[in-house]
Design a protein around this motif. Structure first.
Motif, PDB file in Angstrom:
ATOM      1  N   GLY A 247       0.804  -1.220   0.000  1.00 18.32           N
ATOM      2  CA  GLY A 247       0.000   0.000   0.000  1.00 18.32           C
ATOM      3  C   GLY A 247       0.831   1.261   0.000  1.00 18.32           C
ATOM      4  O   GLY A 247       1.869   1.347   0.677  1.00 18.32           O
ATOM      5  N   LEU A 248       0.369   2.251  -0.751  1.00 21.10           N
ATOM      6  CA  LEU A 248       1.104   3.512  -0.868  1.00 21.10           C
ATOM      7  C   LEU A 248       1.256   4.238   0.464  1.00 21.10           C
ATOM      8  O   LEU A 248       2.221   4.975   0.674  1.00 21.10           O
ATOM      9  CB  LEU A 248       0.394   4.430  -1.868  1.00 21.10           C
ATOM     10  CG  LEU A 248       0.586   4.109  -3.349  1.00 21.10           C
ATOM     11  CD1 LEU A 248      -0.350   4.943  -4.200  1.00 21.10           C
ATOM     12  CD2 LEU A 248       2.036   4.352  -3.762  1.00 21.10           C
ATOM     13  N   ALA A 249       0.303   4.025   1.382  1.00 13.81           N
ATOM     14  CA  ALA A 249       0.351   4.726   2.671  1.00 13.81           C
ATOM     15  C   ALA A 249       1.578   4.336   3.490  1.00 13.81           C
ATOM     16  O   ALA A 249       1.970   5.080   4.398  1.00 13.81           O
ATOM     17  CB  ALA A 249      -0.920   4.439   3.463  1.00 13.81           C
ATOM     18  N   ASN A 250       2.171   3.213   3.181  1.00 16.69           N
ATOM     19  CA  ASN A 250       3.343   2.756   3.915  1.00 16.69           C
ATOM     20  C   ASN A 250       4.651   3.103   3.214  1.00 16.69           C
ATOM     21  O   ASN A 250       5.702   2.549   3.551  1.00 16.69           O
ATOM     22  CB  ASN A 250       3.264   1.243   4.145  1.00 16.69           C
ATOM     23  CG  ASN A 250       2.110   0.871   5.062  1.00 16.69           C
ATOM     24  OD1 ASN A 250       1.916   1.492   6.100  1.00 16.69           O
ATOM     25  ND2 ASN A 250       1.337  -0.122   4.662  1.00 16.69           N
ATOM     26  N   THR A 251       4.591   3.987   2.237  1.00 18.36           N
ATOM     27  CA  THR A 251       5.794   4.425   1.536  1.00 18.36           C
ATOM     28  C   THR A 251       6.022   5.917   1.763  1.00 18.36           C
ATOM     29  O   THR A 251       5.081   6.670   2.018  1.00 18.36           O
ATOM     30  CB  THR A 251       5.698   4.164   0.021  1.00 18.36           C
ATOM     31  OG1 THR A 251       4.678   5.004  -0.549  1.00 18.36           O
ATOM     32  CG2 THR A 251       5.363   2.701  -0.265  1.00 18.36           C
TER      33      THR A 251
END
Length: 408
Positions: A247-251
Motif C-alpha cells: 500500500g502507498l500509505a506505507n511508503t
C-alpha cells in the motif's frame, strides 16, 4: 515457521562463519527527539559497510558448483560480490561504469583481490549492464543480480533475523530504504505483518511507488543518482511480487536535498558516517512524527560508503534545503558604485560564497551570478525586499535544477 523463514535463518547461521551480526543500537539522540525507542540496525558497520554482502553470500553458498560470477554495479553490490568471491575462492568479473569514482573501484579491488577482475565499460549503467550480461552469456558464468534473485532476497532477510534475535521481540515499526527491493522484500517476507513498515525512497528514484501506482514494475523516465544505493530505475519483478500488497500509505519519498541535512547531522552529532541511501530511514522519522511516539522503531542504516570528496556538495545541498544558501542572477548596472550599493544590502549574518560576472547583457548592465550564505533563512526576505525596493532586477535560481546544473 514458513519455508522462507527457515531458509533465512539457515542463511544467517551460515553467515556467522564469515562475519558477525551487525549491531542493533539504541540511539539516545533520536529517541529523545521523537519520544520513542529508536534503534539503528547498523549495516554500515558490515565488513563492506553495507548489507549487500548478505545476498551475495547466500547466492554463492547455494551455487557451490558455479566457478564464475558476473555482476554489474558501481557501488555496494560490487563490493559485496568481490568480498564473497574471495571468501569462496570463486572467480568474479565485475563490470563498472567508466565514470565510477576511483574510491569505489579501489575498494572493490581491495575486497576481491586476485579473485576478481574489474572491467570499466560504458558511461551509463545501462551500457555497463548490457556488457556484463553479454559477457556472462558468452563465458557461461552466473549473473548475480543485486536484488532480483530469490537467493539474494533470502540472504538480505538475514537483517530481519538478526533484528529479532538482538531485540528479543518484534519491533513495533521498521523503517527501511528501498532500491531494487531485495532488502525490503526479504525483511517483509520473514517478519510478515506483525509490525508496521515504512518503505523509504529518494524522490529521484521512487520505483516502488511507481510500481504500486501502476500495479506492476515500470521504468522511471529519469533517475537522480545522488542516493545511488537506492536510486533504481525499475524495481525487480521478483521483489515486487513480494511487495505489491504493502500500500502507498506505507511508503515515503524523501527529497535528496533534505536527506543531506540528516547525513550532516548524523556525522556531526553522532559521529556516524552514512551514505545517502543509508540515511533514508533516519531522515524519514521526521515525517512519521506522532505516529511513532512511545513505540519501538528500528531504522535500517543500509550503508556507510560515503566518499568525503562529496562532503562540500552535501553541505551545500543541506544549506539550500534549509534556506541558508541561495543563488541568484543579478542585473547589475555598469556604473561606479553599483556593486557597493548591493553590498550595503547585506547584513551581518550574510556572506558572499560566489560572485561571478557572466556576461555584459547590455551596454549599461551586466549579469552577475551571486551565491549568498546566511545564518537565518529570514535574512533572505530582508535582502530581497531591499533589492526590490531599490529597483534591482534579479532571478532566484536556487531551486531551478536545470539552470543550476549549467550555471552553478
Amino acid at each position: 515457521m514458513t519455508d522462507f523463514a527457515q531458509s533465512a535463518r539457515d542463511a544467517t547461521l551460515a553467515m556467522r562463519e564469515v562475519f558477525p551480526p551487525t549491531p542493533l543500537l539504541r540511539n539516545a539522540h533520536l529517541s529523545e527527539r521523537y519520544d520513542a525507542e529508536i534503534y539503528l540496525k547498523r549495516e554500515d558497520l558490515s565488513p563492506v559497510r553495507s548489507y549487500k554482502l548478505r545476498g551475495a553470500f547466500n547466492a554463492m553458498r547455494k551455487r557451490s558448483d558455479v566457478e564464475l560470477f558476473v555482476c554489474a554495479s558501481a557501488g555496494n553490490h560490487a563490493q559485496g560480490v568481490a568480498y564473497m568471491c574471495k571468501h569462496f575462492g570463486k572467480t568474479g568479473v565485475i563490470f563498472m561504469p567508466v565514470t565510477t569514482p576511483q574510491q569505489k573501484i579501489q575498494k572493490t579491488a581491495m575486497f576481491g583481490g586476485d579473485s576478481i577482475e574489474i572491467r570499466l565499460i560504458g558511461d551509463y549503467f545501462d551500457d555497463t549492464l548490457a556488457a556484463a550480461q553479454a559477457f556472462c552469456a558468452e563465458a557461461g558464468g552466473h549473473f548475480l543480480s543485486p536484488f532480483d534473485d530469490e537467493d539474494v532476497i533470502e540472504g538480505q532477510a538475514s537483517v530481519a533475523v538478526e533484528v529479532i534475535e538482538q531485540l528479543g521481540r518484534m519491533p513495533d515499526h521498521i523503517v527501511l530504504p528501498v532500491g531494487g527491493g531485495g532488502l525490503s522484500a526479504g525483511m517483509l517476507s520473514y517478519l510478515g505483518t506483525d509490525c508496521q513498515y515504512t518503505f523509504v525512497e529518494p524522490a529521484g528514484g521512487a520505483c516502488l511507488r511507481a510500481a504500486l501506482e501502476a500495479g506492476k514494475p515500470v521504468r522511471l523516465d529519469y533517475v537522480n543518482t545522488f542516493a545511488d544505493g537506492a536510486a533504481v530505475g525499475q524495481i525487480g519483478q521478483k521483489t515486487f511480487a513480494r511487495l505489491n500488497g504493502i500500500g502507498l500509505a506505507n511508503t515515503l519519498t524523501i527529497k535528496e536535498d533534505r536527506l543531506c541535512t540528516t547525513i550532516l547531522e548524523m556525522l556531526n552529532v553522532e559521529g556516524i558516517v552514512l551514505e545517502p541511501a543509508g540515511a533514508l530511514s533516519v531522515d524519514a522519522l521526521q515525517d512519521l512524527g506522532q505516529s511513532i511516539k512511545g513505540r519501538t522503531v528500528v531504522c535500517v542504516t543500509t550503508g556507510g560508503n560515503f566518499d568525503f570528496e562529496r562532503l562540500p556538495e552535501v553541505k551545500e545541498r543541506a544549506q539550500k534545503y534549509l534556506g541558508l544558501k541561495k543563488y541568484f542572477i543579478l542585473r547589475l548596472p555598469q556604473r561606479p558604485g553599483a556593486l557597493k550599493d548591493f553590498l550595503n544590502f547585506l547584513g551581518p549574518e550574510d556572506d558572499i560564497a560566489r560572485f561571478e560576472y557572466l556576461k555584459k547583457s547590455a551596454r549599461n548592465y551586466g549579469s552577475v551570478l551571486i551565491g549568498i550564505e546566511t545564518r537565518n533563512a529570514v535574512n533572505f526576505d530582508r535582502l530581497f525586499g531591499q533589492l526590490n525596493a531599490a529597483g534591482f532586477t534579479y532571478q532566484d535560481i536556487t531551486d531551478d535544477d536545470l539552470l543550476s546544473q549549467f550555471v552553478i
